[in-house]
Design a protein around this motif. Structure first.
Motif: not given
Length: 573
Positions: A307-308, A326, A330, A332-336, A449
């Motif tokens: 996923s990087s 994802e 993690s 990460s802002p996208h996950v939140k 994603r």
């Protein structure tokens, strides 16, 4: 009925006459009396050719095995019995997919070139069958093929013959992979617009890694014209990150691509320290070349390990795409952002609901998937973990600070328990109820994603769920096919070993998809078909055992005819 001999005395001595007779009951005499059916005449003038023609004519009325039994008398011996059903079914699938014909038609030059391609094809099938039925070393496989199983067209096999066949397999692997792909996708009418890719590693129980050599960007030994621009010198068996948690042992990395139906269409091998970016680069290049193999658009489905941002760039090159899972934890802002967006779920399958989320600063699409059945399981697992944690820390308040620290260290070694552990400012151990409440919101969910702008959200979710087929492929290759037991050091033969496992997995998956059963279940049923060998003065007969109804039903599902009752009848010379 028997041959009766009568003797008459003459002035020149005795004359013997032969007659075909049978005993009949004489009610008046209350005893059996012989009745002559046919007279052969004098024994010294017997027409043996006429007798032979009579026997042949009568033999046509019997089964071949019954003929041997009848002519052998009491000297017929049961020599051996070998499993036959599993190898018979795999051989039928092998020929149905055209693999035997493909191999027999391939040629190679240099090391490993077989003198007899047909014979080498039989040995290779035997090695493939051994992975699916009795995985072992090539030395043990040679003994298994020679003495423990019956494979049509294959007799005694030496370990040298196995190694020569493997060298040939490595030499023709490129053309083999291409032709097998064409044959399988055409015959099975496979959908190959969506391929699922994942990697795994296998380690070797040795302390020393391979000697370092110059390698090209594909991880292969650099040729002479590449010596001046090698990518990264490395051994094949070398140290790297292990998915089996054995970083202390040399290993290799293996990649597998499967279709929606779990059919493996391609396999790769790399040195054990190959980075993910290099893996994707080669796989993408190979798959781009496979477009000449009538492939459509390729969408990659991979787990969170890819996923990087750097790894995601490679699938996008050449108008490709990806579906990547994802990690929900993690942070990460996208996950939140994705998890916080409201919206309704749409039903994608019986046990799967999806919700697409658009994030302004992200070029990718995000799809939240929810499985109600998985949510129930996740909740039950969490409750069990919390209950175990409460039991573990019960009474810990009375312990000294040192003892509590030791207990905390033990809990930290269990990720499931440590996730819900909270330490108060006073150093007391408690269950983190806030963490448990946050985890409850993730029950049954996972986040995907996707870079493809046209793929429907339902297809994204269902496509990723098929990544489980890749993971199941790894489990089967490591457990059922015993991929991890590698008894080779030569790089070429390790490649050949992986190819044998790939071909075995291909046959196993085709059988499973058609029969709707797991291979271990089918293998147990098929192994009940044996081939018995009987020998006597008249010759040798190989006859299969009777086939039970469950086994016949399985053969029907596989669209494979039952093997002939009499497999071989060899008259004595």
């Amino acid at each position: 009925m028997y041959v009766k001999t009568s003797v008459r005395k003459t002035k020149n001595g005795e004359v013997r006459y032969l007659q075909l007779a049978q005993n009949e009951w004489d009610a008046a005499a209350r005893q059996s009396v012989p009745k002559v059916v046919y007279s052969f005449g004098r024994e010294d003038q017997l027409d043996k050719d006429a007798i032979r023609r009579l026997v042949v004519s009568l033999s046509r009325l019997l089964e071949p095995g019954d003929v041997l039994t009848a002519t052998a008398g009491g000297e017929l011996a049961f020599a051996e019995s070998r499993p036959y059903g599993g190898a018979y079914v795999l051989d039928a699938l092998w020929h149905r997919l055209g693999i035997g014909k493909i191999l027999a038609g391939l040629t190679s030059s240099g090391r490993g070139r077989p003198r007899d391609a047909m014979a080498a094809e039989r040995v290779l099938f035997g090695l493939v069958a051994s992975r699916a039925l009795a995985p072992s070393s090539k030395l043990a496989a040679a003994e298994w093929m020679s003495q423990d199983v019956h494979i049509d067209g294959l007799g005694e096999v030496s370990d040298d013959a196995c190694y020569r066949a493997m060298d040939w397999l490595h030499a023709v692997r490129g053309e083999l992979e291409k032709q097998v792909y064409f044959a399988v996708t055409d015959l099975l009418n496979l959908e190959v617009d969506l391929l699922f890719f994942d990697t795994n590693s296998i380690y070797l129980e040795l302390e020393d890694a391979d000697e370092v050599v110059a390698r090209n960007w594909r991880g292969e030994k650099a040729s002479r014209d590449e010596d001046d621009k090698p990518d990264k010198p490395a051994g094949f068996w070398t140290y790297g990150k292990s998915k089996d948690n054995r970083d202390d042992l040399p290993k290799i990395v293996i990649g597998l691509a499967v279709t929606r139906d779990g059919i493996p269409v391609r396999v790769w091998c790399w040195p054990g320290n190959t980075a993910d970016s290099a893996l994707i680069q080669q796989v993408k290049q190979d798959m781009r070349d496979m477009r000449d193999w009538s492939l459509g658009k390729i969408i990659w489905a991979a787990d969170g390990g890819f996923s990087s941002a750097k790894n995601r760039r490679f699938p996008l090159q050449g108008a490709g795409g990806y579906i990547i899972g994802e990690k929900l934890r993690s942070g990460s802002p996208h996950v939140k952002a994705a998890l916080s967006r409201p919206g309704r779920y749409q039903q994608a399958a019986r046990n799967l609901q999806v919700k697409e989320v658009r994030i302004a600063d992200a070029a990718d699409r995000f799809v939240i998937c929810y499985n109600p059945e998985a949510a129930v399981r996740d909740a039950a697992v969490r409750e069990d973990l919390i209950a175990k944690l409460e039991e573990t820390i019960a009474g810990s308040d009375k312990l000294s600070a040192t003892k509590r620290a030791e207990l905390r260290g033990k809990i930290s070694m269990v990720p499931g328990l440590n996730r819900f552990l909270r330490v108060t400012p006073a150093g007391l151990l408690r269950v983190d109820k806030t963490k448990a409440k946050a985890e409850e919101k993730l029950d049954g969910k996972y986040l995907l994603r996707c870079a493809d702008p046209q793929l429907p959200a339902e297809d994204i979710a269902l496509g990723y769920s098929q990544l489980l087929e890749v993971e199941r492929g790894w489990r089967d290759m490591k457990s059922i096919l015993d991929l991890r037991s590698v008894y080779h050091r030569l790089e070429e033969r390790i490649h050949a070993h992986v190819l044998l496992c790939w071909l075995a997995l291909l046959l196993v998956r085709v059988a499973e998809n058609q029969a709707g059963q797991t291979w271990p279940t089918m293998r147990r049923e098929l192994d009940r078909i044996h081939l018995g060998t009987f020998s006597g003065p008249a010759g040798t007969c190989r006859q299969r055992t009777e086939i039970a109804k469950p086994t016949r039903d399985l053969l029907t599902k596989l669209s494979i005819d039952a093997p002939r009752k009499i497999r071989e009848l060899t008259p004595a010379t």
